[in-house]
Write an enzyme that holds these catalytic residues in place. Structure first.
Site, PDB file in Angstrom:
ATOM      1  N   ASN A  50      -2.155  -0.858   5.922  1.00 11.46           N
ATOM      2  CA  ASN A  50      -2.514  -0.381   7.263  1.00 11.46           C
ATOM      3  C   ASN A  50      -4.011  -0.441   7.516  1.00 11.46           C
ATOM      4  O   ASN A  50      -4.456  -0.283   8.662  1.00 11.46           O
ATOM      5  CB  ASN A  50      -2.037   1.060   7.452  1.00 11.46           C
ATOM      6  CG  ASN A  50      -2.786   2.035   6.557  1.00 11.46           C
ATOM      7  OD1 ASN A  50      -2.776   1.887   5.340  1.00 11.46           O
ATOM      8  ND2 ASN A  50      -3.441   3.019   7.153  1.00 11.46           N
ATOM      9  N   ASP A  98       0.847  -1.195   0.000  1.00 11.51           N
ATOM     10  CA  ASP A  98       0.000   0.000   0.000  1.00 11.51           C
ATOM     11  C   ASP A  98       0.885   1.249   0.000  1.00 11.51           C
ATOM     12  O   ASP A  98       2.070   1.202   0.336  1.00 11.51           O
ATOM     13  CB  ASP A  98      -0.918  -0.026   1.224  1.00 11.51           C
ATOM     14  CG  ASP A  98      -1.800   1.191   1.301  1.00 11.51           C
ATOM     15  OD1 ASP A  98      -2.340   1.606   0.253  1.00 11.51           O
ATOM     16  OD2 ASP A  98      -1.944   1.761   2.407  1.00 11.51           O
ATOM     17  N   ASP A 120      -0.473   5.072   0.850  1.00 10.48           N
ATOM     18  CA  ASP A 120      -0.808   6.105   1.841  1.00 10.48           C
ATOM     19  C   ASP A 120      -0.885   5.511   3.238  1.00 10.48           C
ATOM     20  O   ASP A 120      -1.522   4.469   3.462  1.00 10.48           O
ATOM     21  CB  ASP A 120      -2.140   6.770   1.478  1.00 10.48           C
ATOM     22  CG  ASP A 120      -2.048   7.537   0.169  1.00 10.48           C
ATOM     23  OD1 ASP A 120      -1.273   8.504   0.099  1.00 10.48           O
ATOM     24  OD2 ASP A 120      -2.744   7.142  -0.796  1.00 10.48           O
TER      25      ASP A 120
END
Length: 491
Positions: free
Chosen positions: A428, A317, A319
């Site tokens: 996240n 990922d 961001d």
């Protein structure tokens, strides 16, 4: 004493109270001019000031003697404001005991008051003598003279709407009023002040006429659908459509905030339109309902390169995992990305997570690294160019490759074109790997902590998983994947 003024004055003035003074007659004049005033003859110089030029009238009740001339001598009307007077009681004479004459002037003769050069404090106000005008108070203008009509000379007819008879208005007692005098400047000023404009009632008439056929709400719906259809047709025909403001620039990036909220998520209707379905069914729902052998969807990733044939696929990922971006200026940003949204350029300030360069260099040696983000490509692609200087990522996937499921962007690993038992994802947000939680390596969300070491801490776990032939060998049989869909490979 009362004198006649002119034909126009007869229309305007109706009654007057005579001032208390001594009448002025010919014996008090010298050569037609009042004593002590400027020399202005009222009669021909060759003629004598005799009674042949004057007519005498006496009132037995009031004891007033009037002198008036019959010569064609014209004088301008006096520029003097007249105060309204109270009406005379019914049954009494209209003008100081005299009945005005009903005869009209002949040969264009006018009968001015005499003498002209008498001071205003001594002169008597003019009155009309040509018609039998009933005694009444003077009319006053209130707001707008356009809405009313002219006074009826005969005193009859319907009163105009904006004319008030008496001292106060019938509609608004607080409205300032001025005397109805055609020779005064107040009437013209009152006309200029009129600002009341009536709106045309055609729109109301049409709305009332067609309200049963097409209600206003339905008209708005039809217009909205027409605008949507025209925009879709422009996209299909390759023509640029008019840019619309879809919201704040924060929708450009899909982020998890400190309070746990996620921004950048569209509504369910928008997501269904993006995924090509208008019935609320997402591609994942179709995949789950179909059998494994009937899925022929094109993979998101190209075939494996020869140098990566023995490597596992690592989906990473962007961001809050590798970087943190903000539209607000931050102190010492690593990158500043200009992004154009609806014709307006915005600056995106990017912070790199600590040890991100070392992390990418390490995993690039042992895994086939794929960048998969729920943000838009116009933002994420420039960030990846500055972040991945060694070209570690073999592919880049953006929001268009995600599946919108139950209000979240989900990264469906089964659409990549890789074996799921050889695929890992680092993210996240648990919602991103909701379809394949057994393939996830969770990391904490990062914003701006300079002492963070999360990327270095997960390197041993990744090396350990890379030693298994299948990532599911790490789990016990009862903890492994329970669905054939998770083991499906679309390559």
């Amino acid at each position: 004493m009362t004198y006649a003024e002119s034909t126009r004055s007869a229309v305007v003035y109706s009654s007057i109270v005579p001032p208390p003074r001594t009448p002025v007659g010919p014996p008090m004049l010298k050569d037609g001019v009042r004593k002590g005033s400027a020399s202005q003859p009222l009669q021909p110089k060759n003629g004598a000031n005799s009674l042949d030029y004057w007519s005498k009238s006496e009132d037995e009740k009031s004891g007033i003697t009037c002198y008036y001339s019959r010569h064609n001598i014209q004088f301008p009307p006096p520029q003097r404001k007249m105060k309204p007077v109270k009406p005379n009681p019914v049954g009494r004479s209209t003008i100081n005991g005299f009945t005005p004459s009903t005869s009209s002037p002949q040969n264009g003769l006018r009968y001015p008051p005499f003498p002209q050069n008498t001071p205003e404090s001594v002169m008597s106000p003019p009155v009309g003598i040509y018609r039998n005008i009933p005694a009444m108070p003077r009319a006053k203008l209130t707001k707008d003279e356009k809405n009313g009509g002219k006074m009826n000379r005969d005193g009859g007819g319907e009163n105009p709407k904006n004319v008030v008879w008496g001292g106060t208005s019938r509609k608004d007692d607080d409205t300032a009023s001025t005397p109805l005098n055609s020779f005064s400047a107040n009437a013209s000023i009152e006309k200029k002040r009129s600002t009341a404009r009536r709106k045309p009632r055609w729109a109301r008439c049409f709305q009332t006429l067609f309200c049963c056929v097409t209600p206003p709400r339905e008209i708005e719906k039809i217009q909205s659908s027409q605008r949507t259809n025209s925009t879709n047709n422009n996209h299909q025909n390759g023509r640029p459509s008019t840019p619309t403001n879809t919201g704040p620039p924060i929708q450009l990036i899909t982020q998890v905030h400190r309070d746990g909220t996620v921004t950048g998520l569209p509504t369910t209707g928008q997501a269904c339109q993006q995924n090509g379905s208008g019935d609320g069914v997402t591609p994942y729902d179709k995949i789950a309902n179909d059998s494994v052998g009937t899925i022929n969807e094109k993979p998101l990733l190209p075939p494996l390169l020869p140098q990566d044939s023995n490597k596992k696929c690592l989906v990473i990922d962007l961001d809050e995992t590798l970087v943190h971006s903000s539209f607000k200026p931050v102190k010492n940003p690593d990158f500043v990305i200009p992004v154009e949204i609806d014709g307006v350029e915005h600056q995106v300030y990017v912070l790199k997570r600590p040890y991100v360069d070392e992390f990418l260099a390490k995993v690039g040696e042992h895994f086939e690294c794929i960048l998969f983000t729920a943000s838009l490509a116009k933002y994420a692609d420039p960030v990846a160019d500055l972040l991945d200087k060694k070209r570690v990522f073999r592919g880049r996937l953006f929001r268009e490759a995600c599946v919108f499921h139950k209000g979240n962007y989900v990264k469906d690993l089964s659409r990549l074109g890789r074996n799921l038992n050889q695929t890992l994802i680092i993210d996240n947000s648990p919602a991103s790997y909701a379809f394949h939680p057994e393939n996830a390596v969770p990391v904490t969300t990062w914003f701006d902590d300079p002492s963070d070491t999360e990327l270095l801490d997960i390197l041993p776990s990744l090396e350990h998983l890379n030693g298994f032939s299948s990532i599911y060998d790490l789990y016990r049989p009862e903890e492994g994947p329970q669905s054939e869909l998770l083991n499906h490979c679309s390559c």
